[in-house]
Design an enzyme around this catalytic site. Sequence first.
Site, PDB file in Angstrom:
ATOM      1  N   THR A  49      53.072 -32.884  20.062  1.00  0.00           N
ATOM      2  CA  THR A  49      53.095 -33.360  18.679  1.00  0.00           C
ATOM      3  C   THR A  49      53.829 -34.704  18.584  1.00  0.00           C
ATOM      4  O   THR A  49      53.420 -35.595  17.839  1.00  0.00           O
ATOM      5  CB  THR A  49      53.779 -32.324  17.759  1.00  0.00           C
ATOM      6  OG1 THR A  49      53.070 -31.089  17.840  1.00  0.00           O
ATOM      7  CG2 THR A  49      53.809 -32.807  16.311  1.00  0.00           C
ATOM      8  N   HIS A  51      54.026 -37.259  20.508  1.00  0.00           N
ATOM      9  CA  HIS A  51      53.383 -38.514  20.921  1.00  0.00           C
ATOM     10  C   HIS A  51      51.937 -38.599  20.462  1.00  0.00           C
ATOM     11  O   HIS A  51      51.174 -39.449  20.927  1.00  0.00           O
ATOM     12  CB  HIS A  51      53.482 -38.719  22.441  1.00  0.00           C
ATOM     13  CG  HIS A  51      52.773 -37.677  23.251  1.00  0.00           C
ATOM     14  ND1 HIS A  51      51.415 -37.615  23.353  1.00  0.00           N
ATOM     15  CD2 HIS A  51      53.244 -36.659  23.995  1.00  0.00           C
ATOM     16  CE1 HIS A  51      51.079 -36.601  24.125  1.00  0.00           C
ATOM     17  NE2 HIS A  51      52.163 -36.003  24.528  1.00  0.00           N
ATOM     18  N   HIS A 224      46.294 -37.702  28.753  1.00  0.00           N
ATOM     19  CA  HIS A 224      45.519 -38.599  27.882  1.00  0.00           C
ATOM     20  C   HIS A 224      46.326 -39.888  27.801  1.00  0.00           C
ATOM     21  O   HIS A 224      47.464 -39.886  27.345  1.00  0.00           O
ATOM     22  CB  HIS A 224      45.347 -37.945  26.511  1.00  0.00           C
ATOM     23  CG  HIS A 224      45.009 -38.892  25.397  1.00  0.00           C
ATOM     24  ND1 HIS A 224      43.981 -39.806  25.484  1.00  0.00           N
ATOM     25  CD2 HIS A 224      45.556 -39.069  24.171  1.00  0.00           C
ATOM     26  CE1 HIS A 224      43.937 -40.493  24.343  1.00  0.00           C
ATOM     27  NE2 HIS A 224      44.877 -40.071  23.546  1.00  0.00           N
ATOM     28  N   TYR A 255      39.587 -45.021  21.610  1.00  0.00           N
ATOM     29  CA  TYR A 255      39.788 -45.302  20.202  1.00  0.00           C
ATOM     30  C   TYR A 255      40.775 -46.446  20.031  1.00  0.00           C
ATOM     31  O   TYR A 255      41.611 -46.685  20.901  1.00  0.00           O
ATOM     32  CB  TYR A 255      40.281 -44.062  19.438  1.00  0.00           C
ATOM     33  CG  TYR A 255      41.577 -43.474  19.935  1.00  0.00           C
ATOM     34  CD1 TYR A 255      42.806 -44.003  19.547  1.00  0.00           C
ATOM     35  CD2 TYR A 255      41.584 -42.367  20.779  1.00  0.00           C
ATOM     36  CE1 TYR A 255      43.998 -43.466  19.988  1.00  0.00           C
ATOM     37  CE2 TYR A 255      42.774 -41.820  21.233  1.00  0.00           C
ATOM     38  CZ  TYR A 255      43.982 -42.368  20.836  1.00  0.00           C
ATOM     39  OH  TYR A 255      45.151 -41.832  21.297  1.00  0.00           O
ATOM     40  N   TRP A 356      45.460 -28.756  18.430  1.00  0.00           N
ATOM     41  CA  TRP A 356      45.827 -30.165  18.327  1.00  0.00           C
ATOM     42  C   TRP A 356      46.270 -30.465  16.899  1.00  0.00           C
ATOM     43  O   TRP A 356      46.222 -29.605  16.023  1.00  0.00           O
ATOM     44  CB  TRP A 356      44.652 -31.050  18.769  1.00  0.00           C
ATOM     45  CG  TRP A 356      44.343 -30.948  20.234  1.00  0.00           C
ATOM     46  CD1 TRP A 356      44.782 -29.973  21.097  1.00  0.00           C
ATOM     47  CD2 TRP A 356      43.547 -31.843  21.014  1.00  0.00           C
ATOM     48  NE1 TRP A 356      44.303 -30.227  22.360  1.00  0.00           N
ATOM     49  CE2 TRP A 356      43.552 -31.354  22.335  1.00  0.00           C
ATOM     50  CE3 TRP A 356      42.843 -33.002  20.712  1.00  0.00           C
ATOM     51  CZ2 TRP A 356      42.860 -32.006  23.364  1.00  0.00           C
ATOM     52  CZ3 TRP A 356      42.156 -33.652  21.731  1.00  0.00           C
ATOM     53  CH2 TRP A 356      42.167 -33.157  23.043  1.00  0.00           C
ATOM     54  N   TYR A 533      22.232   1.461  17.016  1.00  0.00           N
ATOM     55  CA  TYR A 533      22.529   0.029  16.830  1.00  0.00           C
ATOM     56  C   TYR A 533      23.424  -0.080  15.610  1.00  0.00           C
ATOM     57  O   TYR A 533      23.113   0.458  14.547  1.00  0.00           O
ATOM     58  CB  TYR A 533      21.217  -0.735  16.624  1.00  0.00           C
ATOM     59  CG  TYR A 533      21.405  -2.142  16.097  1.00  0.00           C
ATOM     60  CD1 TYR A 533      22.070  -3.098  16.852  1.00  0.00           C
ATOM     61  CD2 TYR A 533      20.910  -2.503  14.851  1.00  0.00           C
ATOM     62  CE1 TYR A 533      22.252  -4.390  16.365  1.00  0.00           C
ATOM     63  CE2 TYR A 533      21.085  -3.794  14.360  1.00  0.00           C
ATOM     64  CZ  TYR A 533      21.756  -4.728  15.118  1.00  0.00           C
ATOM     65  OH  TYR A 533      21.934  -5.994  14.627  1.00  0.00           O
ATOM     66  N   ASP A 546      28.510  -6.612  16.849  1.00  0.00           N
ATOM     67  CA  ASP A 546      27.129  -6.177  16.651  1.00  0.00           C
ATOM     68  C   ASP A 546      26.682  -5.657  17.998  1.00  0.00           C
ATOM     69  O   ASP A 546      26.603  -6.428  18.956  1.00  0.00           O
ATOM     70  CB  ASP A 546      26.293  -7.377  16.204  1.00  0.00           C
ATOM     71  CG  ASP A 546      24.826  -7.036  16.089  1.00  0.00           C
ATOM     72  OD1 ASP A 546      24.480  -6.221  15.222  1.00  0.00           O
ATOM     73  OD2 ASP A 546      24.032  -7.582  16.875  1.00  0.00           O
TER      74      ASP A 546
END
Lengths: 833, 257
Positions: A49, A51, A224, A255, A356, A533, A546
């Site tokens: 968080t 950076h 990153h 970016y 994130w 089912y 399901d």
Amino acid sequence: MSDMPTRASAVVIGAGIVGNSLVYHLSELGWRDVVLVDKGPLPNPGGSTGHASNFIFPIEYSRLMFELTRDSTEQYKALGVFTESGGIEVARTPERMQELKRRVTKAKGWGIPAEHLTPEGVQKLVPYLDPGVILGGGYFPTVGVVDSLRAGTLMRERAQAAGALSVLSGAEVLDITTEAGRVTGIVTSKGEIATDNVVICCGVWSAKVAALAGARLALTPTVHQMISVGPIGLFAGTTGEISYPIVRDVDEGMYERQHGGDMEVGSYMHRPIIVPPETIPSNEEAVLSPTEFPFTADDFDPQLAASLELMPELLGDEKAGIRYAINGLISMTPDGHPLLGETPEVKGLWTAAASWIKEGPGCGRAIAELMSGKVPTVDVHEADVARFYPSARSTGFARARAAEAFNKMYGIVHPAEQYESLRPLRTTPLYERAKDLGAVFYETARWERPYWYASNEPLLEKYAGRLMERPAEWESRWWSPVINAEHLAMRDGAGLVDLSAFSILDVAGPGALGALQNLAVAQLDVPVGRTVYTPFLNDAGGFVADLTIMRLGASHFRVVTGGADGGRDAKWISDRLPDNAQLADVSSAWATIGLWGPRAGDILAAVNRDGDQKPPLPFGTTGIFELGGAAVLGSRISYVGEFGWELHVPADQAGHLWDLLWDAGQPHGLVPVGIGVYGTTARLEKGYRAFGAELTPEYNPVEAGLARPKVKAAPFIGKEAYLAARATAPAAVLCTLTVDSHTSADGTPRYMLGGEPVLTLDGARLVDSHGRPSYVTSAGSGPSVGRHLLMAYLPPDLSAVGTPLLVEYMGEPYPVTVASQGAVFDPDGSRMR
Amino acid sequence: MNILVCVKRVPTVGGAITLTADSRAIDTKASGFTISPHEECAVEEAVRLAERFGGSVTVVSLGPVEAEEQLRACLALGAAAAVLVETSPGVETGPMATAAALSSVAASGGFDLILLGNEASDTGGYQVGIRLAHLLGRPVATGAKAITVSDDGSSLAASRSYRGVTETFTLPLPCVVTVKEGINLPRYPSLPGRLRAKRAAIKRVPVEAAGHVSAGDVRMTSLRVPDAPRKQATVLGQGPAAVPALVAVLAEIGVIA
């Protein structure tokens, strides 16, 4: 510390955006005596968080990630820490221009403002960008930046002000104690705290902390890279943090984002750098913070050139320097989704890891709701930590997939994109046979499943003209007309399907019937030898599972569910079992072969060995019978709309059974059939719903068209909501639509792949009275009906058969018609009987 | 004016220092490498002088092949050429050997000025600048916090402060000066600078060709992290009651009269 609590209702580990958000939401839901622990100092304890580049693009293909981002953004806005800047994704290639069309169309489906820009249009908003480098852009005006540290502080302080929270910083968690599979407390460097609930909000440290309690998380720290360049002359006159739209140079994986007087440039295109958690330094050892590793300039150099090309004058200023550069650590999981919920290994051990900035507050809310026994506001089943089987909770797998996914972060990722690392891992007993038949394998829950068989290529000639071939490259990627040929051959003769990736869960014991009755909508107190089912519902009446359940004995049930769903379903069931019933996952012990088609009965009869018995015949019956000298568990059901059986055998006999059926089937036109038919084409023709696509916690059985004529007398989870839904008109109706014309503006026929928005004839977005958008939940060929088929929930007034509508695909509208609320092929089901 | 700057690859320190298991090196797996702060200032000073007087800046480092990373960082800041005197992995070079290795590069290039940091931030030997000047037979000034080159470029004045007294030495060029942090505020690398640095060729010279390891040089036997300094913070009191003690301290250190 004298004021250190010794007992807590919950201990939240990690004071990043997620942990802070979680303690706030717990406090709002009435929790008291919550403790937030972090080894670092506040307000920035040194995790990811601290950076983060802190910008939020609302556009996501995944419904889950879109909703988490939307909820988080609303929370940031309510805290007053959101600044709208707008954001632009620029395209340097024609492929990306098509991708931007897909993105803008998706945005329309979610109700997010978005528009296409020419290069000059981009330059108008971002005057320092060279329009000669790009072909165009997609503009998302509601993009913004947040102050995540401030948001965390505010939320933490609100929980404290409510008297709900004690905060313990500078306390490292040394152990998480458990007893009989339940959390009992934590040991920190400042003392011990007894508690029934521990929540891991530890970002890159999460796997290490979970291991203290004996749980494994599929998560790895990954680098990153980011630099900050300044002072930027142009920004000297601007006020506040950001005045220009954020640019995502997606073809370069980068970016560029203004941050005050600097330009931050980040990259997801450098080589994947995976970091073992044990090499992360302590707060004391770290030069900057533990998650800001030293910058490796060589890795970033190619990115510099790309950014310089896009913004030559602004970033080429010799007076602007690289003032800050880090290898920032982020958390990655094998499928890119967070790890939310209670761990399958340890009761009371929860995780909100790998969230994130853009998802953090939404994840905090969802976990607080789950911990409070509530149905989460945002459906987070896709992020359920229990989705990963033990085989996927390995460090090696997390690292391999993170390395593979890292450069796809801004990539053009196909909806059917296949990953290649660490394959094959889980192979069925029929894998070698499938390989010999030229199977093209897709991966599900690490299983290799044949999607189609190259050995069926000769059928292309036989069915020429009915194959619905796809001339556009995008739709032909991860697809083959062989799928449609297999489909037609199965409907003409018979198909043999390897379904061994099913999750098979045996529930047994005196309490088994009562426990399963409590979960299932359908009546399970049926005679031994029946296959039922049924959906499972949550308290709000939405779908949580399901599946089919075979009653094999008075106290023995066999649950068969999808390979991708078994982890969640097993946890849902076992969490609700009494002491006198047990669940065993026998998926790897049993293989399943589907035999369906008009000649299936003939084929089974042709096997004909001395001593063989008749298979179960009436639809919905199940039983063990002797076939080819082996004992086979047959179940007379079908997901493809044809007569036949699901044949279950112990894994060691699967090859024998396959060979037997293969040989007997040759005179009857038997072909191997892949999941492309089983899961898509045959299913869609029959209008069968799939969990995760049509059936999600957002919708109930009435809306899904799965309400039964009668409601069983026994209580079950979600019954009240189900009864209420039956008593009122549904807000949406699940329909199958046919595409009336495929012709695009340039004349190329195009075929939707799923996820596209459904629009009125005026091009208006469709939203039901609960605010749920209408979009294509499943899409695929219907070779037997000669139409491309789509499923979608529609508002009731637009759900009548024959209603004309539009579907937008890649920025263009295509006419569609509501064809059915059930099956478009063999609607009365006569072929199955 | 052609200037040579000598730089050394050293571990980045910022947090608590930890040693490798054999206590012979600083554990750098989470910290990385850099050049000493004094050397950053030496590079900046050299680049400014070259910008003013013309000529070019060459950086040289004695170290392993990985030291190219530090040389490229200097190239990104404006140095025009770089030489790596390459040592073999694990070979230790004390100040005598270092000065000898650097002297052959320094002697061969016709440099008007050779700048070094006052001392390396890892070994802190304070010797290489002086030894290098001695080997070259050139004058040397150490610890400079200001350098003023005469307009005709024939001499420079190097100043340093010691206990409130400023000493200024005038040296004829060519000469050697070691500088201290504070002489200037080093610039950050620009993007074009970094890209130029990436493309630049670094001349590599094997250490054998540059000089000989001297007997009697300083050798490292092992490293020890000293105990952390005692806490400097003292709690003077709580609330208004602490005010008299606080005022007394402020008066004692001269903040208030």
